[in-house]
Design an enzyme around this catalytic site. Structure first.
Site, mmCIF file in Angstrom:
data_model
loop_
_atom_site.group_PDB
_atom_site.id
_atom_site.type_symbol
_atom_site.label_atom_id
_atom_site.label_comp_id
_atom_site.label_asym_id
_atom_site.label_seq_id
_atom_site.Cartn_x
_atom_site.Cartn_y
_atom_site.Cartn_z
ATOM 1 N N TYR A 122 -72.176 -61.051 58.841
ATOM 2 C CA TYR A 122 -72.365 -60.322 59.455
ATOM 3 C C TYR A 122 -72.229 -59.578 59.418
ATOM 4 O O TYR A 122 -70.831 -59.301 59.479
ATOM 5 C CB TYR A 122 -71.139 -61.957 60.048
ATOM 6 C CG TYR A 122 -70.603 -61.933 61.842
ATOM 7 C CD1 TYR A 122 -71.754 -62.446 62.081
ATOM 8 C CD2 TYR A 122 -69.892 -61.256 62.263
ATOM 9 C CE1 TYR A 122 -71.581 -62.376 63.778
ATOM 10 C CE2 TYR A 122 -69.576 -60.712 63.553
ATOM 11 C CZ TYR A 122 -70.402 -61.689 63.756
ATOM 12 O OH TYR A 122 -70.319 -61.347 65.461
ATOM 13 N N ASP A 166 -69.810 -52.245 55.741
ATOM 14 C CA ASP A 166 -69.184 -52.722 56.751
ATOM 15 C C ASP A 166 -68.598 -52.985 56.859
ATOM 16 O O ASP A 166 -68.066 -54.352 56.586
ATOM 17 C CB ASP A 166 -70.361 -53.326 57.726
ATOM 18 C CG ASP A 166 -69.568 -54.530 58.671
ATOM 19 O OD1 ASP A 166 -68.333 -53.996 58.628
ATOM 20 O OD2 ASP A 166 -71.003 -55.333 59.670
ATOM 21 N N LYS A 191 -62.812 -53.071 65.215
ATOM 22 C CA LYS A 191 -61.421 -54.176 64.879
ATOM 23 C C LYS A 191 -60.022 -53.957 64.724
ATOM 24 O O LYS A 191 -59.172 -53.538 66.093
ATOM 25 C CB LYS A 191 -62.075 -55.276 63.350
ATOM 26 C CG LYS A 191 -62.677 -56.225 63.907
ATOM 27 C CD LYS A 191 -63.383 -58.215 63.458
ATOM 28 C CE LYS A 191 -63.590 -58.593 63.722
ATOM 29 N NZ LYS A 191 -65.492 -58.640 62.990
ATOM 30 N N TYR A 222 -69.340 -67.814 71.601
ATOM 31 C CA TYR A 222 -70.168 -69.127 71.304
ATOM 32 C C TYR A 222 -69.808 -70.258 71.626
ATOM 33 O O TYR A 222 -69.070 -71.424 71.505
ATOM 34 C CB TYR A 222 -69.956 -68.955 69.809
ATOM 35 C CG TYR A 222 -69.692 -67.543 69.230
ATOM 36 C CD1 TYR A 222 -70.757 -66.557 69.189
ATOM 37 C CD2 TYR A 222 -68.685 -66.618 68.653
ATOM 38 C CE1 TYR A 222 -71.311 -65.558 68.837
ATOM 39 C CE2 TYR A 222 -68.722 -66.143 68.270
ATOM 40 C CZ TYR A 222 -69.639 -64.769 67.887
ATOM 41 O OH TYR A 222 -69.998 -64.336 67.820
HETATM 42 C C1 LIG Z 1 -66.873 -58.844 64.119
HETATM 43 C C2 LIG Z 1 -68.042 -58.081 62.905
HETATM 44 C C3 LIG Z 1 -68.436 -57.334 63.859
HETATM 45 C C4 LIG Z 1 -68.677 -56.888 65.494
HETATM 46 O O1 LIG Z 1 -67.947 -56.419 65.909
HETATM 47 P P1 LIG Z 1 -67.367 -57.396 67.341
HETATM 48 O O2 LIG Z 1 -66.479 -55.550 67.851
HETATM 49 O O3 LIG Z 1 -67.263 -58.362 67.581
HETATM 50 O O4 LIG Z 1 -69.025 -56.359 68.080
HETATM 51 C C5 LIG Z 1 -68.963 -56.385 62.752
HETATM 52 N N1 LIG Z 1 -69.085 -57.081 61.525
HETATM 53 C C6 LIG Z 1 -67.652 -57.586 60.951
HETATM 54 C C7 LIG Z 1 -68.417 -57.436 59.428
HETATM 55 C C8 LIG Z 1 -67.249 -57.909 61.378
HETATM 56 O O5 LIG Z 1 -66.157 -59.028 61.039
#
Ligand SMILES: *Cc1c(COP(=O)(O)O)cnc(C)c1O
Length: 429
Positions: free
Chosen positions: A151, A251, A280, A23
């Site tokens: 997000y 997610d 992550k 970014y």
């Molecule tokens: C970081 C994140 C993503 C994306 O993961 P990347 O490995 O950066 O593609 C998706 N959803 C959530 C909730 C996140 O914190």
């Protein structure tokens, strides 16, 4: 080895001219700090300064850097094979990984799709939901419902379910699929109010024929605003999804693996999703790796009439990543997440308490190993980051949010130091 000032300057100059960072403007990038090494909770800069990492490198490095057991797992696997294609081949690290994930996530989730990053795990989840609804002849169910403030990643599909205002929708308007957005529930500390579910319920009632799945981050919205909401919302969402035959995608990419004080944040609500995205911290922060889990039912429906699931990344189930992920999960299994993360939670609460009194601060909140100070106005990232570095800590704010989520191995003394620097810096803003 400590490099000379001029060597470091030359590296930074090349970086500035040729290397893109997250970014960041291609022409006027913010300053970056060159790292030589990292160990435990410390990041060592090339000039020799050591910083306590308050970010766990964006939620990932839960066991700290340069962990002997994670290093050993990686080395051992590298000596056997670093990679093989997953089409037509399989291997022990992947099978072991699948078994341990299935055993640690809600019982309902029995099938695993390995992929290479969080955003891809979200794309995979969305494609699973679309193929599922198509196989059930729910032809109009091509959209997703989510709550504002979320997000889910930076790829096009994932971006389409990020918050339409704070996300990147404006830049890509016309290129993103159109989704449905409901008001997000009130903040966790305000308690549950019946009205919190009203807008979500209304949207679902009005548009359920067009909706393949609901997607949300459970309890904690991360990059969309470090916002916490009541688990009761998830219970209501679960009931509504079942009522309309809509899949629930959770997610857990940021919240998974203990960050909120439970192994997975959906445990706060006692519900299970139909599809779960993990990423992550999955490898303890060693490499890019992610997984999308789903139920027997979703697998069975997609597989009807010889259907195949149409996704298959080149580095699917990479053995190095699986091996280090297995070692990371073993370390987690040796922890008592409630107690160990609870200790950090207490330290964050105690340490950040003085911020409540400060005039520039709008709110202070903590959940699990996440501590957030929300300011009344946006902070100047470049300036504040430099001040933090001078004080020996690594904290990267965004917008109005100055937040930390340290590695779980941080000691009370280190955590104290970290929160004290936050308080001092915010006091002087
Ligand atoms: C970081 C994140 C993503 C994306 O993961 P990347 O490995 O950066 O593609 C998706 N959803 C959530 C909730 C996140 O914190």
């Amino acid at each position: 080895m400590v490099q000379t000032q001029s060597e470091i300057a030359a590296l930074l100059d090349y970086d500035r001219r040729h290397v893109w960072h997250p970014y960041t403007s291609p022409t006027h990038p913010l300053p970056v700090y060159p790292v030589a090494a990292a160990h435990g909770v410390y990041v060592r800069l090339m000039d020799g300064r050591e910083l306590i990492d308050g970010m766990a490198s964006w939620w990932c490095v839960i066991h700290g850097y340069n962990h002997p057991r994670l290093n050993a797992a990686l080395r051992e696997q590298a000596d056997k094979m670093a990679h093989v294609m997953f089409g037509g081949l399989t291997h022990d690290p992947a099978i072991k990984r699948a078994r341990s994930l299935i055993n640690s996530t809600p019982h309902k989730l029995q099938k695993v799709f390995f992929c290479d990053s969080g955003s891809v795990a979200v794309e995979v989840a969305m494609k699973m939901a679309l193929q599922y609804q198509t196989a059930l002849s729910r032809g109009r169910a091509k959209h997703f419902l989510t709550i504002r403030g979320g997000y889910h990643g930076d790829t096009l599909g994932a971006m389409s379910v990020c918050d339409p205002v704070t996300g990147m929708h404006q830049l890509f308007s016309g290129a993103l699929p159109i989704q449905f957005f409901a008001r997000r529930p009130g903040a966790l500390d305000k308690g549950w109010r019946e009205d919190d579910i009203a807008d979500f319920q209304a949207q679902l009632e009005a548009h359920h024929h067009e909706i393949a799945a609901v997607i949300m981050e459970p309890v904690v919205q991360g990059a969309g605003g470090m916002y916490f909401y009541a688990p009761e919302f998830l219970r209501r969402v679960r009931v509504l999804c079942d009522k309309y035959g809509i899949l629930l995608i959770l997610d857990e990419i940021a919240t998974g693996f203990g960050r909120t004080g439970r192994m997975f944040a959906c445990e706060h609500a006692g519900i299970a999703p139909d599809i779960m995205c993990l990423g992550k911290a999955v490898t303890g922060g060693y490499m890019s790796f992610a997984a999308t889990l789903t139920t027997e039912r979703v697998g069975e429906v997609i597989g009807r009439r010889e259907g195949v699931f149409m996704h298959g990344p080149t580095f699917m189930a990479n053995p190095l990543a699986c091996a280090v992920a297995n070692a990371s999960l073993e370390l987690l299994a040796e922890m008592d997440i409630g107690v160990d993360v609870g200790r950090i939670s207490e330290g964050l609460r105690r340490g950040l308490e003085p911020c409540r009194e400060l005039p520039a601060v709008a709110e202070v909140r903590a959940l699990g190993a996440i501590g957030v100070v929300e300011m009344k106005t946006p902070v100047d990232v470049a300036v504040i980051q430099q001040v933090f570095v001078e004080r020996g800590v690594w904290i990267r704010p965004f917008g109005r949010l100055i937040y930390i989520m340290p590695p779980y191995i941080i000691t009370n003394t280190e955590l104290d130091f970290l929160t004290r620097q936050m308080v001092e810096v915010i006091k002087n803003l």
